[in-house]
Motif scaffolding. Sequence first.
Motif, mmCIF file in Angstrom:
data_model
loop_
_atom_site.group_PDB
_atom_site.id
_atom_site.type_symbol
_atom_site.label_atom_id
_atom_site.label_comp_id
_atom_site.label_asym_id
_atom_site.label_seq_id
_atom_site.Cartn_x
_atom_site.Cartn_y
_atom_site.Cartn_z
ATOM 1 N N ALA A 62 0.854 -1.190 0.000
ATOM 2 C CA ALA A 62 0.000 0.000 0.000
ATOM 3 C C ALA A 62 0.889 1.240 0.000
ATOM 4 N N LEU A 63 0.952 1.912 -1.129
ATOM 5 C CA LEU A 63 1.809 3.090 -1.237
ATOM 6 C C LEU A 63 1.133 4.352 -0.690
ATOM 7 N N ASP A 64 -0.095 4.193 -0.189
ATOM 8 C CA ASP A 64 -0.776 5.306 0.471
ATOM 9 C C ASP A 64 -0.804 5.122 1.989
ATOM 10 N N ALA A 65 -0.087 4.125 2.501
ATOM 11 C CA ALA A 65 -0.145 3.816 3.935
ATOM 12 C C ALA A 65 1.132 4.262 4.634
ATOM 13 N N GLY A 66 0.945 4.842 5.814
ATOM 14 C CA GLY A 66 2.076 5.176 6.661
ATOM 15 C C GLY A 66 2.542 3.960 7.429
ATOM 16 N N SER A 67 3.635 4.095 8.134
ATOM 17 C CA SER A 67 4.216 2.991 8.885
ATOM 18 C C SER A 67 3.190 2.338 9.804
ATOM 19 N N GLY A 68 3.071 1.013 9.689
ATOM 20 C CA GLY A 68 2.157 0.268 10.552
ATOM 21 C C GLY A 68 0.706 0.318 10.135
ATOM 22 N N GLU A 69 0.387 1.023 9.044
ATOM 23 C CA GLU A 69 -1.003 1.158 8.611
ATOM 24 C C GLU A 69 -1.299 0.219 7.445
ATOM 25 N N ARG A 70 -2.593 0.043 7.170
ATOM 26 C CA ARG A 70 -3.024 -0.633 5.952
ATOM 27 C C ARG A 70 -3.558 0.419 4.991
ATOM 28 N N GLY A 71 -3.508 0.093 3.703
ATOM 29 C CA GLY A 71 -3.938 1.045 2.697
ATOM 30 C C GLY A 71 -5.445 1.135 2.574
ATOM 31 N N ALA A 117 1.987 -1.321 4.526
ATOM 32 C CA ALA A 117 2.897 -0.207 4.274
ATOM 33 C C ALA A 117 4.261 -0.746 3.832
ATOM 34 N N PRO A 118 5.002 0.020 3.029
ATOM 35 C CA PRO A 118 6.299 -0.461 2.536
ATOM 36 C C PRO A 118 7.232 -0.974 3.624
ATOM 37 N N ASP A 119 7.205 -0.342 4.801
ATOM 38 C CA ASP A 119 8.145 -0.786 5.845
ATOM 39 C C ASP A 119 7.700 -2.075 6.529
ATOM 40 N N GLY A 120 6.521 -2.601 6.140
ATOM 41 C CA GLY A 120 6.051 -3.868 6.698
ATOM 42 C C GLY A 120 6.270 -5.056 5.777
ATOM 43 N N VAL A 121 6.834 -4.804 4.598
ATOM 44 C CA VAL A 121 6.981 -5.871 3.599
ATOM 45 C C VAL A 121 7.929 -6.971 4.077
ATOM 46 N N GLU A 122 9.075 -6.587 4.629
ATOM 47 C CA GLU A 122 10.074 -7.584 5.012
ATOM 48 C C GLU A 122 9.538 -8.525 6.092
ATOM 49 N N GLU A 123 8.867 -7.979 7.079
ATOM 50 C CA GLU A 123 8.315 -8.818 8.159
ATOM 51 C C GLU A 123 7.286 -9.797 7.610
ATOM 52 N N LEU A 124 6.442 -9.320 6.702
ATOM 53 C CA LEU A 124 5.417 -10.191 6.122
ATOM 54 C C LEU A 124 6.050 -11.235 5.206
ATOM 55 N N ALA A 125 7.095 -10.848 4.477
ATOM 56 C CA ALA A 125 7.803 -11.805 3.621
ATOM 57 C C ALA A 125 8.400 -12.934 4.453
ATOM 58 N N ALA A 126 8.953 -12.577 5.599
ATOM 59 C CA ALA A 126 9.525 -13.594 6.482
ATOM 60 C C ALA A 126 8.447 -14.543 6.985
ATOM 61 N N ALA A 127 7.243 -14.004 7.247
ATOM 62 C CA ALA A 127 6.135 -14.852 7.704
ATOM 63 C C ALA A 127 5.722 -15.841 6.614
ATOM 64 N N VAL A 128 5.673 -15.381 5.365
ATOM 65 C CA VAL A 128 5.331 -16.280 4.256
ATOM 66 C C VAL A 128 6.431 -17.330 4.081
ATOM 67 N N ASP A 129 7.689 -16.898 4.162
ATOM 68 C CA ASP A 129 8.813 -17.840 4.048
ATOM 69 C C ASP A 129 8.684 -18.987 5.052
ATOM 70 N N ALA A 130 8.238 -18.666 6.248
ATOM 71 C CA ALA A 130 8.191 -19.649 7.332
ATOM 72 C C ALA A 130 6.908 -20.481 7.336
#
Length: 239
Positions: free
Chosen positions: A131-140, A146-159
């Motif tokens: 979501a490029l309209d979302a601030g840190s910790g928010e949903r679009g 939000a862009p800064d939440g991508v890595e954490e979510l990617a790690a969750a999918v990986d696991a």
Amino acid sequence: MTDRKAQLAANLAQVEERISSACAAAGRKREDVTLIVVTKTYPASDVRILHELGVRHVAENRDQDAAPKATACADLSLTWHFVGQLQTNKVRSVTSYADVVQSVDRAKLVTALSAAAVRADRELGCLIQVALDAGSGERGERGGVAPDGVEELAAAVDAADGLRLDGLMTVAPLAGPFAGRQRAAFDRLMEISSRLRVARPAANMVSAGMSGDLEDAVAAGATHVRVGTAVLGDRPRLG
């Protein structure tokens, strides 16, 4: 050829020309961009015609429409993409037919998708919706992390068992710094994708661009464009 088949064939040819021209302008190979036809609100008969015309990727955004349509077209060689905001109570149904869920945007959804995929003995492709309209910790506004939440979510999918991280998706935002700036939005998505692929080179799918802005998406480097109206015509109004 029926009137509807002729209409869809003509529309597909126009979209194909747009994608080909955009690829040429960007110095990209046409085969590097996959067309996904978004068939929401249209009947299974249209999906069958699209398959006859060579379409192999279709997308839906509502399970109540998608599930019966996928069942009616189960004999066709199609890849089904789910692109809408997904509630956890619909996950089991969506996992029964979708090959890729493009709207993964929270850890709770990852957990539910994993459980359903394991239960169905399937591997489910996942795209993180950014979501490029979302601030840190928010949903679009239209879903997404939000862009800064991508890595954490990617790690969750990986696991997560039963899930495969395929890449990223976005919808051009209607608000925020990228509103009305589709090319800039898609360039930003590609930056996030580049970072994601450093540790996950296989997560190279970038789904961006629709009927009105597919050229901007191709220019930015999108691997998949999601086109509905330009192929199927103006959608019937939902009651």
